[in-house]
Design a protein around this motif. Structure first.
Motif, mmCIF file in Angstrom:
data_model
loop_
_atom_site.group_PDB
_atom_site.id
_atom_site.type_symbol
_atom_site.label_atom_id
_atom_site.label_comp_id
_atom_site.label_asym_id
_atom_site.label_seq_id
_atom_site.Cartn_x
_atom_site.Cartn_y
_atom_site.Cartn_z
ATOM 1 N N ASP A 177 -4.078 10.717 22.348
ATOM 2 C CA ASP A 177 -3.364 9.424 22.028
ATOM 3 C C ASP A 177 -2.151 9.415 21.303
ATOM 4 O O ASP A 177 -1.078 8.571 21.464
ATOM 5 N N GLY A 178 -1.969 10.346 20.407
ATOM 6 C CA GLY A 178 -0.791 10.517 19.590
ATOM 7 C C GLY A 178 0.446 10.861 20.320
ATOM 8 O O GLY A 178 1.658 10.257 20.188
ATOM 9 N N ILE A 179 0.214 11.657 21.184
ATOM 10 C CA ILE A 179 1.290 12.415 21.798
ATOM 11 C C ILE A 179 1.775 11.163 23.113
ATOM 12 O O ILE A 179 2.782 11.135 22.956
ATOM 13 N N ASN A 180 0.839 10.538 23.716
ATOM 14 C CA ASN A 180 1.193 9.489 24.381
ATOM 15 C C ASN A 180 1.890 8.387 23.625
ATOM 16 O O ASN A 180 2.845 7.811 24.393
ATOM 17 N N GLU A 181 1.528 7.955 22.708
ATOM 18 C CA GLU A 181 2.134 7.006 21.779
ATOM 19 C C GLU A 181 3.459 7.305 21.574
ATOM 20 O O GLU A 181 4.408 6.496 21.978
ATOM 21 N N ILE A 182 3.705 8.613 21.032
ATOM 22 C CA ILE A 182 4.994 8.874 20.809
ATOM 23 C C ILE A 182 5.907 8.999 21.881
ATOM 24 O O ILE A 182 7.100 8.562 21.759
ATOM 25 N N VAL A 183 5.814 9.709 22.780
ATOM 26 C CA VAL A 183 6.534 9.836 24.129
ATOM 27 C C VAL A 183 6.765 8.490 24.882
ATOM 28 O O VAL A 183 7.874 8.485 25.458
ATOM 29 N N ASP A 184 5.882 7.554 24.706
ATOM 30 C CA ASP A 184 5.831 6.217 25.348
ATOM 31 C C ASP A 184 7.197 5.343 24.509
ATOM 32 O O ASP A 184 7.491 4.463 24.924
ATOM 33 N N GLU A 185 7.160 5.369 23.327
ATOM 34 C CA GLU A 185 7.872 4.878 22.233
ATOM 35 C C GLU A 185 9.310 5.203 22.279
ATOM 36 O O GLU A 185 10.168 4.352 22.176
ATOM 37 N N ILE A 186 9.517 6.533 22.583
ATOM 38 C CA ILE A 186 10.904 7.062 22.558
ATOM 39 C C ILE A 186 11.606 6.410 23.987
ATOM 40 O O ILE A 186 11.047 7.151 25.115
ATOM 41 N N LYS A 187 12.769 5.774 23.900
ATOM 42 C CA LYS A 187 13.398 5.292 25.262
ATOM 43 C C LYS A 187 14.463 6.267 25.540
ATOM 44 O O LYS A 187 15.170 6.752 24.538
ATOM 45 N N LEU A 188 14.997 6.198 26.639
ATOM 46 C CA LEU A 188 16.164 6.923 26.962
ATOM 47 C C LEU A 188 17.560 6.522 26.386
ATOM 48 O O LEU A 188 18.255 7.422 25.789
#
Length: 150
Positions: A118-129
């Motif tokens: 959950d933490g990995i997915n939350e972080i990478v989904d939060e960071i935008k191009l």
């Protein structure tokens, strides 16, 4: 979790594409030269990104690639999943399906793997191009202020 060159190079290519495709399509040879990635390898990565709907191609003399969405609408998670697949740190059958593991009901370590996932997915989904481009240009708002280094 360790990302392969697909994820690392693909992310670099997407940042390059975002920075250089605002006015016109960008030839793969230009991205490859700027990022020092082999054209043939980059073609494989772009094909995966295209299949995921993140980039589109334009044929012809002025052809190349462009983003299909605004940089605010593309997350690092979108890019990494297109290139790497599932980002789970381990293959735990209980994370996707309670029936996938006979010890699912009594497995205390499942809690750890779920939190990591959950933490990995939350972080990478939060960071935008768009944030990565701002970061590269030195104008990243979240990185300024109290946390900025001199």
């Amino acid at each position: 979790m360790k990302l392969s060159t697909k994820g690392r190079y693909g992310l670099r290519a997407m940042i390059d594409l975002a920075k250089n495709s605002e006015a016109e399509a960008v030839p793969i040879s230009s991205i490859a030269a700027r990022q020092e990635i082999s054209e043939s390898y980059l073609e494989q990565l772009i094909a995966k990104l295209k299949k995921a709907g993140l980039v589109s191609s334009i044929r012809g003399a002025q052809g190349g690639y462009m983003l299909t969405r605004q940089t605010d609408d593309i997350s690092v998670g979108d890019i990494l999943r297109a290139l790497e697949g599932d980002l789970s740190p381990i293959d735990c059958p209980a994370l996707g399906d309670e029936d996938g593991c006979s010890k699912s009901g009594s497995c205390a370590s499942k809690y750890v793997w779920q939190r990591l996932n959950d933490g990995i997915n939350e972080i990478v989904d939060e960071i935008k191009l768009s944030t990565l481009i701002e970061q590269e240009n030195g104008a990243c708002a979240p990185c300024s202020g109290a946390h900025a280094t001199k």
